[in-house]
Design a protein around this motif. Sequence first.
Motif, PDB file in Angstrom:
ATOM      1  N   MET A   1      35.438  39.722  30.446  1.00 40.98           N
ATOM      2  CA  MET A   1      34.981  41.084  30.407  1.00 40.98           C
ATOM      3  C   MET A   1      33.525  41.122  30.871  1.00 40.98           C
ATOM      4  O   MET A   1      32.747  40.232  30.553  1.00 40.98           O
ATOM      5  N   VAL A   2      33.195  42.169  31.600  1.00 42.43           N
ATOM      6  CA  VAL A   2      31.828  42.372  32.074  1.00 42.43           C
ATOM      7  C   VAL A   2      31.347  43.743  31.635  1.00 42.43           C
ATOM      8  O   VAL A   2      32.142  44.605  31.257  1.00 42.43           O
ATOM      9  N   VAL A   3      30.034  43.943  31.689  1.00 41.48           N
ATOM     10  CA  VAL A   3      29.422  45.227  31.353  1.00 41.48           C
ATOM     11  C   VAL A   3      28.908  45.833  32.653  1.00 41.48           C
ATOM     12  O   VAL A   3      28.109  45.215  33.364  1.00 41.48           O
ATOM     13  N   ASN A   4      29.359  47.054  32.973  1.00 37.24           N
ATOM     14  CA  ASN A   4      28.949  47.682  34.227  1.00 37.24           C
ATOM     15  C   ASN A   4      27.592  48.373  34.088  1.00 37.24           C
ATOM     16  O   ASN A   4      26.950  48.317  33.026  1.00 37.24           O
ATOM     17  N   SER A   5      27.135  49.028  35.139  1.00 40.41           N
ATOM     18  CA  SER A   5      25.812  49.649  35.144  1.00 40.41           C
ATOM     19  C   SER A   5      25.690  50.825  34.177  1.00 40.41           C
ATOM     20  O   SER A   5      24.590  51.229  33.818  1.00 40.41           O
ATOM     21  N   GLN A   6      26.817  51.381  33.717  1.00 45.04           N
ATOM     22  CA  GLN A   6      26.809  52.448  32.713  1.00 45.04           C
ATOM     23  C   GLN A   6      26.984  51.891  31.300  1.00 45.04           C
ATOM     24  O   GLN A   6      27.235  52.634  30.357  1.00 45.04           O
ATOM     25  N   ASN A   7      26.858  50.568  31.153  1.00 44.92           N
ATOM     26  CA  ASN A   7      27.022  49.870  29.870  1.00 44.92           C
ATOM     27  C   ASN A   7      28.407  50.057  29.272  1.00 44.92           C
ATOM     28  O   ASN A   7      28.576  50.126  28.056  1.00 44.92           O
ATOM     29  N   TRP A  24      30.799  26.733  32.107  1.00 39.52           N
ATOM     30  CA  TRP A  24      31.893  26.991  33.043  1.00 39.52           C
ATOM     31  C   TRP A  24      31.327  27.248  34.426  1.00 39.52           C
ATOM     32  O   TRP A  24      30.333  27.941  34.578  1.00 39.52           O
ATOM     33  N   ARG A  25      32.000  26.725  35.439  1.00 42.13           N
ATOM     34  CA  ARG A  25      31.618  26.973  36.824  1.00 42.13           C
ATOM     35  C   ARG A  25      32.611  27.965  37.409  1.00 42.13           C
ATOM     36  O   ARG A  25      33.809  27.687  37.497  1.00 42.13           O
ATOM     37  N   ILE A  26      32.125  29.136  37.795  1.00 47.61           N
ATOM     38  CA  ILE A  26      32.963  30.223  38.301  1.00 47.61           C
ATOM     39  C   ILE A  26      32.916  30.229  39.826  1.00 47.61           C
ATOM     40  O   ILE A  26      31.840  30.192  40.418  1.00 47.61           O
ATOM     41  N   SER A  27      34.082  30.303  40.466  1.00 46.88           N
ATOM     42  CA  SER A  27      34.118  30.309  41.930  1.00 46.88           C
ATOM     43  C   SER A  27      34.552  31.651  42.508  1.00 46.88           C
ATOM     44  O   SER A  27      34.520  31.833  43.711  1.00 46.88           O
ATOM     45  N   GLY A  28      34.951  32.598  41.667  1.00 52.16           N
ATOM     46  CA  GLY A  28      35.348  33.902  42.190  1.00 52.16           C
ATOM     47  C   GLY A  28      35.494  34.930  41.087  1.00 52.16           C
ATOM     48  O   GLY A  28      35.695  34.598  39.918  1.00 52.16           O
ATOM     49  N   GLY A  29      35.341  36.199  41.460  1.00 51.18           N
ATOM     50  CA  GLY A  29      35.552  37.281  40.514  1.00 51.18           C
ATOM     51  C   GLY A  29      34.283  37.864  39.923  1.00 51.18           C
ATOM     52  O   GLY A  29      34.328  38.897  39.269  1.00 51.18           O
ATOM     53  N   LEU A  30      33.159  37.198  40.128  1.00 49.99           N
ATOM     54  CA  LEU A  30      31.870  37.695  39.640  1.00 49.99           C
ATOM     55  C   LEU A  30      30.860  37.681  40.777  1.00 49.99           C
ATOM     56  O   LEU A  30      30.937  36.838  41.670  1.00 49.99           O
ATOM     57  N   SER A  31      29.909  38.604  40.705  1.00 50.02           N
ATOM     58  CA  SER A  31      28.802  38.620  41.656  1.00 50.02           C
ATOM     59  C   SER A  31      27.520  38.266  40.916  1.00 50.02           C
ATOM     60  O   SER A  31      27.423  38.459  39.701  1.00 50.02           O
ATOM     61  N   ALA A  32      26.543  37.775  41.643  1.00 46.91           N
ATOM     62  CA  ALA A  32      25.253  37.431  41.045  1.00 46.91           C
ATOM     63  C   ALA A  32      24.683  38.643  40.324  1.00 46.91           C
ATOM     64  O   ALA A  32      24.731  39.766  40.834  1.00 46.91           O
ATOM     65  N   GLY A  33      24.196  38.412  39.111  1.00 44.03           N
ATOM     66  CA  GLY A  33      23.567  39.485  38.342  1.00 44.03           C
ATOM     67  C   GLY A  33      24.506  40.272  37.448  1.00 44.03           C
ATOM     68  O   GLY A  33      24.044  41.080  36.642  1.00 44.03           O
ATOM     69  N   GLU A  34      25.821  40.077  37.579  1.00 38.75           N
ATOM     70  CA  GLU A  34      26.740  40.802  36.696  1.00 38.75           C
ATOM     71  C   GLU A  34      26.598  40.288  35.271  1.00 38.75           C
ATOM     72  O   GLU A  34      26.305  39.116  35.044  1.00 38.75           O
ATOM     73  N   ARG A  35      26.789  41.174  34.307  1.00 42.37           N
ATOM     74  CA  ARG A  35      26.634  40.844  32.891  1.00 42.37           C
ATOM     75  C   ARG A  35      27.997  40.545  32.276  1.00 42.37           C
ATOM     76  O   ARG A  35      28.873  41.391  32.250  1.00 42.37           O
ATOM     77  N   VAL A  36      28.136  39.334  31.774  1.00 42.23           N
ATOM     78  CA  VAL A  36      29.392  38.845  31.197  1.00 42.23           C
ATOM     79  C   VAL A  36      29.291  38.872  29.674  1.00 42.23           C
ATOM     80  O   VAL A  36      28.277  38.452  29.116  1.00 42.23           O
ATOM     81  N   ILE A  37      30.333  39.341  29.008  1.00 42.73           N
ATOM     82  CA  ILE A  37      30.359  39.345  27.547  1.00 42.73           C
ATOM     83  C   ILE A  37      30.687  37.935  27.071  1.00 42.73           C
ATOM     84  O   ILE A  37      31.721  37.382  27.429  1.00 42.73           O
TER      85      ILE A  37
END
Length: 61
Positions: A1-7, A24-37
């Motif tokens: 789960m991630v938190v978007n710009s509207q929280n 954990w090493r992530i190779s896909g599905g996230l972009s730099a700076g995204e907030r992960v729960i």
Amino acid sequence: MVVNSQNKVEARKITLAGTIGNKWRISGGLSAGERVIVSGIQRVQPGTQVTPQEMSADDKS
């Protein structure tokens, strides 16, 4: 789960490339700076409004 710009929580499918110790090493599905729960995941669902608290990779919860 991630938190978007509207929280708000969004479900996200990620690709795991492997682990190094307890990290954990992530190779896909996230972009730099995204907030992960990383804590309290059992209390949220997509669309939930949250107040994120930033942690570093070295923080312990």
